[in-house]
Structures are given as C-alpha cells and as structure tokens.
Design an enzyme around this catalytic site. Structure first.
Site, short mmCIF file in Angstrom:
data_model
loop_
_atom_site.label_atom_id
_atom_site.label_comp_id
_atom_site.label_asym_id
_atom_site.label_seq_id
_atom_site.Cartn_x
_atom_site.Cartn_y
_atom_site.Cartn_z
N CYS A 152 10.93 -7.97 45.22
CA CYS A 152 12.30 -7.58 45.49
C CYS A 152 13.19 -8.81 45.60
O CYS A 152 12.99 -9.79 44.87
CB CYS A 152 12.36 -6.71 46.76
N ASP A 156 12.44 -5.02 55.94
CA ASP A 156 13.58 -4.21 56.37
C ASP A 156 13.40 -3.82 57.82
O ASP A 156 14.36 -3.78 58.59
CB ASP A 156 13.69 -2.95 55.48
P1 RI2 Z 1 16.63 -9.77 53.39
C1 RI2 Z 1 15.76 -5.32 50.75
O1 RI2 Z 1 16.02 -3.96 50.60
C2 RI2 Z 1 14.35 -5.61 50.30
O2 RI2 Z 1 13.42 -4.62 50.74
C3 RI2 Z 1 14.14 -6.92 51.02
O3 RI2 Z 1 12.82 -7.35 51.07
C4 RI2 Z 1 14.69 -6.56 52.39
O4 RI2 Z 1 15.84 -5.76 52.13
C5 RI2 Z 1 15.04 -7.74 53.25
O5 RI2 Z 1 16.03 -8.48 52.61
P2 RI2 Z 1 17.20 -3.45 49.57
O6 RI2 Z 1 18.49 -3.65 50.32
O7 RI2 Z 1 17.22 -9.30 54.68
O8 RI2 Z 1 17.12 -4.26 48.31
O9 RI2 Z 1 15.47 -10.73 53.60
O10 RI2 Z 1 16.88 -2.00 49.36
O11 RI2 Z 1 17.66 -10.30 52.40
#
Ligand code: RI2
Length: 305
Positions: free
Chosen positions: A125, A194
């Site tokens: 991701c 998350d």
């Molecule tokens: P940071 C994101 O979710 C991903 O799952 C990623 O690993 C997590 O949030 C944490 O992201 P999405 O918003 O806070 O892409 O480390 O659904 O940036």
C-alpha cells in the site's frame, strides 16, 4: 475545508492514509472553531458533536481518525464559555497535527535503524510511516532496494513507487499475487497500520496479512510502522474493528460481470500479533505484546462515551 468537504474528501479517498485523515479531521475541527461564532456553548456543543460524528464515520477502520478527533476535543465538555471552547479546540488541533507529523519523522529515524545497508525491503500500500523509515535509511546512505506491491483494488502501490523513485530509491512494482515468490529475495517487510489493537494485532490494507504469512514462512522479519494514536483503546473492551467494504466499482468495470455475480471488496484485513516481529512507534520499537502498556500510557486518562 469545512466538515462536509472533509467528510466527502475522506470518503472518496481524495484524502487517504490513516495519519493524513486524522490530521485532516483535526484541522477541520480547528477551522470550524476559528470560523464559526456561536451564541451559546450549548449551540456550539451541538455543532461540534455533529461534526465529530460525521468525521469519525467517514472511514470506520482507521482508529487514528477517531483518536485524532478525540484528541482535538479533549477537555471540550468541561468548557463553560464559547470563547474558552474555541481556544481549546484550536490549540488541541494544532498540537495534534504537530505531534502527528513529528511522530512520523521519529518513526522514520527509529525504523530506519532496522534496515541494514544493502537490504531488500518489501512494502504494501502507501504508508507514510513505513515509507519514512525507507526514505530515512536511504538518506543515511544505505544502499537499499524496495519491492512495492500494487495493492489492488485502489492500487496505492503506484503512489509508493513514484514517491520512492522521486527520492532516487531503487524500487520495483510487483502485483499482489507475486508476494510469496518475491519474498525469497526480501530481507525485511515494512508496512503501515490503520489500527493496532490492544492484543497487538494490526489492521491494515487488505493483503497485509498475506505478506505477513509469506514473511513468516520465509523467516523474513515483518515490521509494522505506526504512530501510537493508531492504537485502539476500544479494543481493550473487546470492541471489534469494523473492516470497511468499498464500492465494487473499485474491482469490476460496468457490464464486466453478469448480474448474478457477487463482489466482496473488504479494503482492510487483520494480521495476528504472532506474525508481527516488531511495531515501530514514535515511542520506540515495541513487540506486539507491549501494545497494552503503551496504550495505557497514551490513553489512560481518556474516557469513551
Ligand atoms: P499511514 C492506508 O489506508 C494504508 O492501509 C496504510 O498502510 C495505512 O493507511 C497507514 O497509512 P488507505 O487510506 O498513516 O490507503 O502510515 O485506505 O500513511
């Protein structure tokens, strides 16, 4: 942005990433406190409570969003005047955003120490916390190579490879189905979070648990990078984390499948603590088993309605 605009941006993933959506919610509450004038504290309470509900419900899985809102509204119920309440929310909002950005920087410094010179890293991701560790290792002169998964269906991996390439980091995009075979070349897996539950499980982008399984099979360290405000105090009371399901349009194009075919699009999964070697937080590197202590230190004084 006002509350409706922020809620729409988070729901549509125009604003995404568990840290970013928490900061966006805190900033929006601060903006509301600056821009709106209320005749009475009860009128303000009503608006703030609505804003809180709208923001928290915009994406149900990342507890960072709820913790960011709670942190911004800490002490609000005790305020007797609109003036005091406005000042408190503005200050809490600024403090949370500053602390959240500093936490990512600290995680980068601490987590980069787990990356050896010459290491091959896999990430999933697009986690600002995980990528900060990788960038910090690169900035410190370590020769590293990164495999980034496409992370279907939203394909956040495209953001990751472009972000790392811009830093001059050797990065290769792989499809999610290639994780297990590429794992043989990998020295460490670093992903974001998350939500981190009190028993050390980690909720992250769908597919994370498969990276953890493949890493465990190949004896590759699996490291989660997450700020302490991603720890879920509710999980201490056994509350289950809601796994968000998103529109099937993220997976199939119109008319691509016949009408009686179902599509299931959960966008997060849970990785049990037993597959996690370490959790890098701004408070230091902890084992999944130590999440409870960190949580009580961080949230001991917060009550939940
Ligand atoms: P940071 C994101 O979710 C991903 O799952 C990623 O690993 C997590 O949030 C944490 O992201 P999405 O918003 O806070 O892409 O480390 O659904 O940036």
């Amino acid at each position: 942005m006002n509350v409706d605009e922020t809620v729409r941006a988070i729901k549509s993933m125009e604003i995404r990433g568990a840290g970013r959506i928490a900061r966006a919610a805190a900033a929006t509450l601060g903006e509301l406190a600056v821009s709106k004038d209320w005749k009475s504290i009860s009128e303000m309470r009503r608006d703030i409570l609505n804003a809180k509900k709208e923001l928290i419900s915009s994406r149900p899985t990342a507890v960072s969003l709820m913790n960011g809102v709670q942190s911004t509204l800490k002490g609000f119920n005790e305020c007797g005047t609109v003036k005091d309440a406005k000042a408190l929310i503005i200050k809490n909002s600024e403090d949370f955003i500053k602390a959240s950005n500093e936490a990512v920087t600290k995680i980068g410094i601490i987590g980069s120490r787990r990356i050896k010179d010459g290491a091959v890293i896999m990430t999933h991701c697009n986690s600002s916390a995980a990528l900060e560790c990788i960038k910090a290792a690169h900035r410190s002169g370590k020769k590293i190579k990164v495999y980034a998964t496409e992370s279907r269906p939203w394909r956040q991996g495209i953001l990751t490879v472009n972000e790392l390439a811009k830093e001059g980091i050797d990065v290769t995009l792989i499809i999610d189905g290639a994780v297990r075979s590429v794992m043989k070349k990998v020295d460490i897996v670093m992903v974001g979070a998350d939500t981190i539950t009190s028993n050390g499980a980690v909720i992250n982008k769908i597919g994370t648990s498969q990276l953890a399984l493949a890493a465990n099979e190949s004896h590759v360290p699996f490291v989660v990078c997450g700020e302490t405000y991603k720890i879920s105090p509710q999980s201490l009371f056994g509350d289950m984390v809601t796994i968000e399901e998103r529109d099937i349009g993220e997976i199939v194009k119109k008319g691509e499948i016949s009408g009686n075919v179902k599509v299931f699009n959960p966008v997060f999964d849970s990785t049990p603590a037993k597959y996690i070697d370490a959790i890098v937080t701004e408070a230091g590197i902890i084992s999944p088993g130590s999440v409870y202590e960190i949580m009580m230190r961080q949230f001991g004084d917060i009550t939940f309605e």
